[in-house]
Write a protein that holds these residues in place. Structure first.
Motif, short mmCIF file in Angstrom:
data_model
loop_
_atom_site.label_atom_id
_atom_site.label_comp_id
_atom_site.label_asym_id
_atom_site.label_seq_id
_atom_site.Cartn_x
_atom_site.Cartn_y
_atom_site.Cartn_z
N UNK A 35 0.77 -1.30 -0.14
CA UNK A 35 -0.17 0.41 -0.29
C UNK A 35 0.71 1.66 0.64
N UNK A 36 1.59 1.01 1.05
CA UNK A 36 2.81 2.46 0.80
C UNK A 36 3.93 2.32 0.09
N UNK A 37 4.65 1.25 -0.44
CA UNK A 37 5.41 1.37 -1.65
C UNK A 37 6.49 1.49 -1.22
N UNK A 38 6.67 0.77 0.27
CA UNK A 38 7.86 1.07 1.21
C UNK A 38 9.32 0.19 0.35
N UNK A 39 10.25 0.72 0.40
CA UNK A 39 11.57 -0.33 -0.31
C UNK A 39 12.09 -0.70 0.99
N UNK A 40 12.76 -0.47 1.94
CA UNK A 40 13.23 -0.29 3.01
C UNK A 40 12.61 -0.46 4.79
N UNK A 41 11.27 -1.22 4.52
CA UNK A 41 10.57 -0.87 5.57
C UNK A 41 11.16 -2.84 6.61
N UNK A 42 11.48 -2.71 8.04
CA UNK A 42 11.45 -4.44 8.36
C UNK A 42 10.09 -4.73 9.89
N UNK A 43 9.67 -5.89 9.25
CA UNK A 43 8.93 -6.05 9.27
C UNK A 43 8.05 -5.87 11.16
N UNK A 44 9.03 -6.26 11.42
CA UNK A 44 9.16 -6.72 12.67
C UNK A 44 9.72 -5.40 13.73
N UNK A 45 9.60 -4.30 12.75
CA UNK A 45 10.02 -3.03 13.74
C UNK A 45 9.26 -1.71 13.35
#
Length: 209
Positions: free
Chosen positions: A156-166
């Protein structure tokens, strides 16, 4: 063959297709455009070609007309005619599409216990309460819903550098065959809360917004 094409309201719909057709049958159902040929024939295996074709056959089934799918540099799809916002997903043997007049996202996962080994990588400590301790179908289903929810928010937000647990979290999840819960993204001063929905269809888990 299409499993369903569900129109939720005038602004949103969702379609799921089970890929039972041969590659030749799918090629007869969709005319590959000249602008798409390099991409299509560049795929290294028939499985990827079948997924690509099935998505376009399903889209035509949902819209009643042939609309070209394009991709942004991030890989996020959009329709060339800008008639709808689109989200695309695929898993073992299935593809899915969500369409709406506003930004949407859809993720679909095949029921498999392999997800249990990944829990420490994407589930935060505060989310573990949503996953039953006892081994069994409910634990797998809960783990897949959480994984699929985070994939949905990522799309949805089209992120490229997120950590799913953080950076990506879920809350208010109650396990059943369908339901609604909250997803949140918090990263670098950005914060957003999203109402997510899930459905369990036999071997498929769907999460969408």
């Amino acid at each position: 063959m299409p499993l369903f094409n569900k129109v939720e309201n005038l602004n949103a719909s969702m379609g799921i297709w089970k890929m039972t057709e041969t590659l030749q049958e799918l090629e007869s159902m969709y005319e590959i455009k000249s602008s798409e040929k390099d991409l299509y024939y560049g795929f290294r295996n028939d499985r990827r070609r079948k997924e690509w074709l099935t998505v376009r056959v399903l889209l035509k089934e949902m819209l009643g007309e042939d609309v070209e799918i394009c991709y942004r540099d991030s890989g996020k799809p959009y329709l060339k005619d800008s008639s709808h916002c689109i989200s695309i997903t695929h898993t073992i043997g299935y593809v899915g599409i969500r369409l709406a007049s506003h930004p949407v996202a859809l993720d679909m996962e095949y029921f498999s216990r392999r997800v249990l080994h990944l829990i420490p990588r994407y589930v935060s400590s505060r989310e573990m309460k949503y996953i039953p301790e006892e081994e069994g179908p409910d634990k797998i289903t809960a783990a897949l819903i959480i994984w699929s929810a985070k994939e949905t928010l990522y799309k949805l937000f089209d992120f490229t550098d997120v950590l799913f647990d953080e950076h990506v979290f879920i809350s208010n999840l109650r396990l059943g065959t369908s339901g609604h819960f909250k997803g949140s993204v918090v990263k670098d001063g950005f914060q957003a809360d999203v109402r997510l929905s899930y459905e369990v269809h036999g071997e498929l888990i769907l999460v969408y917004c």
